[in-house]
Design an enzyme around this catalytic site. Structure first.
Site, short mmCIF file in Angstrom:
data_model
loop_
_atom_site.label_atom_id
_atom_site.label_comp_id
_atom_site.label_asym_id
_atom_site.label_seq_id
_atom_site.Cartn_x
_atom_site.Cartn_y
_atom_site.Cartn_z
N SER A 117 5.27 55.66 -14.88
CA SER A 117 4.96 54.62 -13.57
C SER A 117 6.55 54.25 -13.00
O SER A 117 5.78 53.77 -11.92
CB SER A 117 3.95 53.32 -14.20
OG SER A 117 2.81 53.65 -14.38
N VAL A 118 7.39 54.71 -13.42
CA VAL A 118 8.65 54.49 -12.51
C VAL A 118 8.52 55.33 -11.40
O VAL A 118 9.06 55.07 -10.34
CB VAL A 118 9.65 54.95 -13.38
CG1 VAL A 118 11.04 54.74 -12.54
CG2 VAL A 118 9.89 53.87 -14.62
#
Length: 396
Positions: A117-118
């Site tokens: 999710s970065v």
């Protein structure tokens, strides 16, 4: 002498007129450059150079961080990479553990990690690039770009700060997708159009973290730009910032790179099993950017020094969202905002064995990047320990 001045005056007037016209022409040309796309603006980003503190300056804090990394490796099965930067310069960088457990191949700084999710901050930045080029507006509806999108009145801004109320595409894939191969973004958009899956709530009512929203954003980037999401990010972010080890990967669509890590999980306390790809691994936008610690530092420096986006766009990305009732939410565009006086701008990621974290503390001018690939669970605690060690052991 009078005759000389008589002829000199017209010459001076003509010369001055030419100079003024040239200046105006140059000014007009410069204006065009300012208004032109951010791709041109980011050409200056090629000057980014990663600087390191001298060994003598960082020696003491490095010993402390080495000791910390050894402890989490032994006690918590940490196999990954860590980078700490202070005032834009690398204070500490190291890797520990294995890249491949069957071959017992040690990690080094050349291996790329799935950011999980970065990755969302790159998707948000792509949308803001299109916004700056006046190709999208934040209040545009998804239906403007995908008329058959079944969830009406969802804006781009709703997608960016997770207030759209969309169903989870993971569930849709597992329950509604009938093929053996993993669906791409375009196939998932078509699937959402064809199945009747209820939304969680009406747009803007509340905050609900949504991977679906970010895959839809990536689909809008593709629709507007005419490029694949991976090519758009490569041309507009990775190449200008010289992020040579970064790429977007879609399972079954793209070839595996030689330095691309697999995710693992620890079984029975001693055996590492590689985690296989799933039906949700071809979707991009919410995940599937691969990178290294050093490339992520280039990204952080480039983004926050105006080499990719304007200050106006950055302020939007770093501002808390809000519901239609005016309630603030701890998320901007692609970044979480620390609820304690907004002292940290960060994101964590967890997917298929990868645990990732990129945290920036603006007041301390401190950046901490953690990338791991054996299902490590202690990102928050590790990040806090690193911050404390730097505060107590590094003085300029």
């Amino acid at each position: 002498m009078k005759i000389y001045y008589k002829y000199l005056a017209p010459v001076l007037v003509i010369t001055l007129s030419i100079f003024i016209l040239s200046a105006r022409s140059g000014s007009s040309e410069n204006s065009k450059k300012v208004i032109s796309s951010s791709v041109k603006d980011t050409e200056k980003a090629t000057s980014i150079v990663i600087e390191h503190y001298p060994t003598n300056d960082s020696k003491y804090v490095s010993l402390k961080l080495d000791s910390l990394l050894q402890r989490v490796h032994k006690r918590n099965d940490f196999h990954g990479s860590l980078l700490v930067a202070k005032n834009g310069k690398v204070l500490y960088e190291s890797q520990i553990g294995y890249a491949n457990f069957n071959k017992k191949e040690p990690l080094n700084d050349g291996f790329t990690f799935q950011l999980a999710s970065v990755s969302k901050q790159f998707t948000a930045a792509a949308i803001m690039l299109l916004y700056e080029r006046n190709q999208v507006q934040l209040n545009d509806l998804v239906n403007n770009y995908f008329p058959d999108f079944p969830y009406e009145n969802v804006t781009i801004k709703n997608l960016l700060n997770h207030t759209a109320g969309l169903p989870k595409y993971f569930w849709v894939t597992d329950n509604k997708w009938k093929q053996q191969k993993a669906p791409t973004n375009s196939e998932m958009m078509q699937l959402l159009d064809s199945v009747n899956v209820q939304r969680f709530f009406l747009p803007g009512q509340k905050f609900d973290y949504s991977n679906t929203g970010y895959f839809v954003l990536a689909s809008i980037v593709e629709k507007v730009s005419g490029l694949s999401f991976g090519d758009f990010i490569k041309q507009n972010i990775f190449e200008p910032l010289q992020m040579k080890d970064s790429f977007v990967y879609s399972f079954e669509m793209d070839s595996v790179r030689t330095n691309q890590l697999d995710g693992y999980k620890l079984v029975k306390g001693w055996k590492h099993f590689r985690i296989n790809k799933s039906l949700n691994d071809a979707i991009v936008g919410d995940k599937n950017v691969y990178s290294t610690c050093e490339d992520l530092l280039k990204w952080t420096l480039g983004l926050n020094n105006g080499l990719i986006l304007s200050e106006e766009s950055l302020n939007l990305m770093y501002s808390k969202g809000e519901t239609i009732n005016g309630r603030k939410i701890p998320y901007g565009f692609g970044f979480r905002i620390d609820e304690r006086d907004e002292k940290a701008i960060y994101h964590h990621g967890n997917w298929n064995g990868f645990s990732t974290s990129l945290t920036r503390y603006p007041e301390e001018d401190l950046v901490i990047i953690i990338l791991e690939h054996t299902s490590y669970k202690g990102l928050t605690a590790l990040n806090n320990s690193i911050k404390k060690i730097v505060a107590e052991n590094f003085k300029e």
